[in-house]
Motif scaffolding. Sequence first.
Motif, PDB file in Angstrom:
ATOM      1  N   PRO A   1     -52.035  17.460  74.441  1.00  0.00           N
ATOM      2  CA  PRO A   1     -52.395  17.512  75.858  1.00  0.00           C
ATOM      3  C   PRO A   1     -51.177  17.615  76.755  1.00  0.00           C
ATOM      4  N   VAL A   2     -51.402  18.015  78.002  1.00  0.00           N
ATOM      5  CA  VAL A   2     -50.352  17.947  79.013  1.00  0.00           C
ATOM      6  C   VAL A   2     -49.948  16.481  79.181  1.00  0.00           C
ATOM      7  N   ALA A   3     -48.664  16.224  79.333  1.00  0.00           N
ATOM      8  CA  ALA A   3     -48.147  14.851  79.434  1.00  0.00           C
ATOM      9  C   ALA A   3     -48.417  14.312  80.839  1.00  0.00           C
ATOM     10  N   ILE A   4     -49.685  14.075  81.139  1.00  0.00           N
ATOM     11  CA  ILE A   4     -50.089  13.694  82.496  1.00  0.00           C
ATOM     12  C   ILE A   4     -49.482  12.363  82.912  1.00  0.00           C
ATOM     13  N   GLY A   5     -49.535  11.369  82.025  1.00  0.00           N
ATOM     14  CA  GLY A   5     -48.986  10.056  82.350  1.00  0.00           C
ATOM     15  C   GLY A   5     -47.506  10.109  82.663  1.00  0.00           C
ATOM     16  N   ALA A   6     -46.748  10.833  81.835  1.00  0.00           N
ATOM     17  CA  ALA A   6     -45.303  10.936  82.051  1.00  0.00           C
ATOM     18  C   ALA A   6     -45.000  11.680  83.344  1.00  0.00           C
ATOM     19  N   LEU A   7     -45.785  12.710  83.659  1.00  0.00           N
ATOM     20  CA  LEU A   7     -45.579  13.449  84.901  1.00  0.00           C
ATOM     21  C   LEU A   7     -45.937  12.600  86.118  1.00  0.00           C
ATOM     22  N   GLN A   8     -46.983  11.791  85.987  1.00  0.00           N
ATOM     23  CA  GLN A   8     -47.343  10.893  87.085  1.00  0.00           C
ATOM     24  C   GLN A   8     -46.228   9.896  87.347  1.00  0.00           C
ATOM     25  N   ARG A   9     -45.653   9.355  86.288  1.00  0.00           N
ATOM     26  CA  ARG A   9     -44.540   8.423  86.469  1.00  0.00           C
ATOM     27  C   ARG A   9     -43.330   9.137  87.070  1.00  0.00           C
ATOM     28  N   HIS A  10     -43.087  10.364  86.650  1.00  0.00           N
ATOM     29  CA  HIS A  10     -41.955  11.138  87.174  1.00  0.00           C
ATOM     30  C   HIS A  10     -42.033  11.235  88.696  1.00  0.00           C
TER      31      HIS A  10
END
Length: 449
Positions: free
Chosen positions: A112-121
């Motif tokens: 999947p797209v790394a949604i959690g990591a992008l949200q934290r970014h």
Amino acid sequence: MAIKQTGDIAPNRLSSDQLSCEFADIAPLLDPTAAAAAASRCHYCYDAPCVQACPTQIDIPSFIRKIGNGNLKGAAMDILSANPLGGMCARVCPTEILCEGACVRNHQDAKPVAIGALQRHATDWAMAHDAVHWTRAPYSGRRVAVVGAGPAGLACAHRLAVAGHAVTIYDAHEKGGGLNEYGIAAYKTVDDFAQRELQWLMSIGGIELKTGIALGRDLTLDDLRKQCDAVFLAIGLAGVRALALDGEALSGVMNAVDFIEQVREAKDLTTVPVGRRVIVIGGGNTAVDAAVQSRKLGATSVTMVYRRGVEAMSATWAEREFARIQGVTLITQAKPVRFIGQAGTVAAVEFERTAGDGGIERLTLEADMVLLAIGQTLVAVGLDRALLTLDGNRIAVDAHMRTSLDNVWAGGDCAASSGIDLTVQAVQDGKLAAASIDAAFAPTAVKAA
């Protein structure tokens, strides 16, 4: 609650340098290049399933597109407008069963797209640059009491403050944050993030936090209803279940939530005592957090024991796999029947286990420390019994988080709303309650002088 140093439970299993490595951030920030690459994998789906899977309904394709375009402030606004605790949720949400679990990329390349990591970014950038601010509406003349400074209470308070209402939050702990501060593994929220996020959230103004004040001890619900125009109960589940087995009072047998709190609040991890042979009883995220932190503190062996099969565990597959990689052994289909002591200290736990032929076999595991992670319960002190569900373990609410008492709302783990005990769901409960409270004020709102 301090852990008694009995038997072979002791501090200083590892050096300070070793513990710094063990408790370092398990999901460090993406750098700009990695974030751009991760964002490029998003299809920006119409009617995106990831949005439907997010309890707070963050517009995920929108914020990821903005990250890809270098607009981190816009991305953070998308996130924080829907979830004011988006930074914490980026760290602790089980994205594998929520947004990332629903990502269409899973059906294409199984990643999947790394949604959690992008949200934290995006949210970490916004906090570091003090980039996101809200303008409060003019003071409405309305006052709201929020009992509990966890995710539900904070989200509700923030939304109400934006709407121009005055909010006072009461919490029994010394610090606000609730489970974000006291109940999540230390390696998930490093650098005092829970307190930094709390201070950012309260910077909007109009919110007063009073700590060390408990409902039923220092204040009553009746008094709050008289003093304020509305009350929001976000008291969580502060009670801990017991097994009621022989030997449960032995030294070395303790609640996993107390252990996790001690680790979280320790200024020096070398001072936190841990056993050499640790057994954790339970199958949820609390059990995983307790088991992994026991290993990280220097326990030689850690065994997590669950009474049902893997498919019934509330800990996600990602949490279970992380525990396995950290050296935690998992035993399923085993029910504890008694704790065995020696000189007043736990020495072993006896279990009943389903055998291959369907029969029952006995299994005895040696241990000098046993952590119980078998669920938490509502502490109903200070509550009207009419507020509670039939089983008395939750507060009954409607779809707008209203209780059976006029001008009293409830949300988060203490409420019988969605049945999902997650930080992100607690935030959504707080949002829904704030919207309902604000709507209740609207017809007769007092205008500022």
